[in-house]
Design a protein around this motif. Structure first.
Motif, short mmCIF file in Angstrom:
data_model
loop_
_atom_site.label_atom_id
_atom_site.label_comp_id
_atom_site.label_asym_id
_atom_site.label_seq_id
_atom_site.Cartn_x
_atom_site.Cartn_y
_atom_site.Cartn_z
N PRO A 41 0.82 -1.22 0.00
CA PRO A 41 0.00 0.00 0.00
C PRO A 41 0.85 1.26 0.00
N SER A 42 0.31 2.30 -0.61
CA SER A 42 0.99 3.59 -0.65
C SER A 42 0.72 4.35 0.64
N VAL A 43 1.75 5.02 1.14
CA VAL A 43 1.66 5.84 2.34
C VAL A 43 1.53 7.29 1.89
N VAL A 44 0.67 8.05 2.53
CA VAL A 44 0.54 9.47 2.23
C VAL A 44 1.55 10.21 3.11
N TYR A 45 2.34 11.07 2.47
CA TYR A 45 3.38 11.82 3.18
C TYR A 45 3.39 13.24 2.64
N ASP A 46 3.40 14.23 3.54
CA ASP A 46 3.35 15.64 3.14
C ASP A 46 4.69 16.21 2.71
N GLY A 47 5.79 15.60 3.12
CA GLY A 47 7.11 16.14 2.79
C GLY A 47 7.53 15.82 1.37
N ASP A 48 8.67 16.39 0.98
CA ASP A 48 9.23 16.12 -0.34
C ASP A 48 9.95 14.78 -0.33
#
Length: 94
Positions: A41-48
């Motif tokens: 599964p893909s993880v949502v991450y706010d950073g670059d």
């Protein structure tokens, strides 16, 4: 003469720093192939997500059975090869 030696030393130090920042890691083809075939599964991450950045410890890093020098994860739907010990991004696979 002293000023010349000081300037030369400073130039060498700056060159060494620049070279250290441009280190390129060549990921073996079989590692890249293994990672692209895995369904995680893909993880949502706010950073670059860029090469050299460090992923937070909350991002799960998956291991590669045949090569413990590399790990991987999927972040924001992009496959990412990481150093499993430091969580530093080695390569982003598009």
């Amino acid at each position: 003469m002293k000023a010349l030696v000081t300037a030369a030393t400073a130039a060498l130090m700056l060159t060494g720093t620049a070279m250290a920042q441009t280190t390129v890691v060549t990921v073996p083809g079989e590692v890249r192939t293994y990672i692209t075939e895995q369904q995680v599964p893909s993880v949502v991450y706010d950073g670059d997500i860029v090469v050299g950045s460090e992923l937070p410890s909350s991002v799960e890093i998956h291991t590669i059975p045949s090569n413990d020098a590399y790990g991987y994860t999927v972040v924001n739907k992009k496959r990412v090869i990481v150093d499993p010990h430091t969580h530093r991004v080695i390569e982003v696979i598009n």
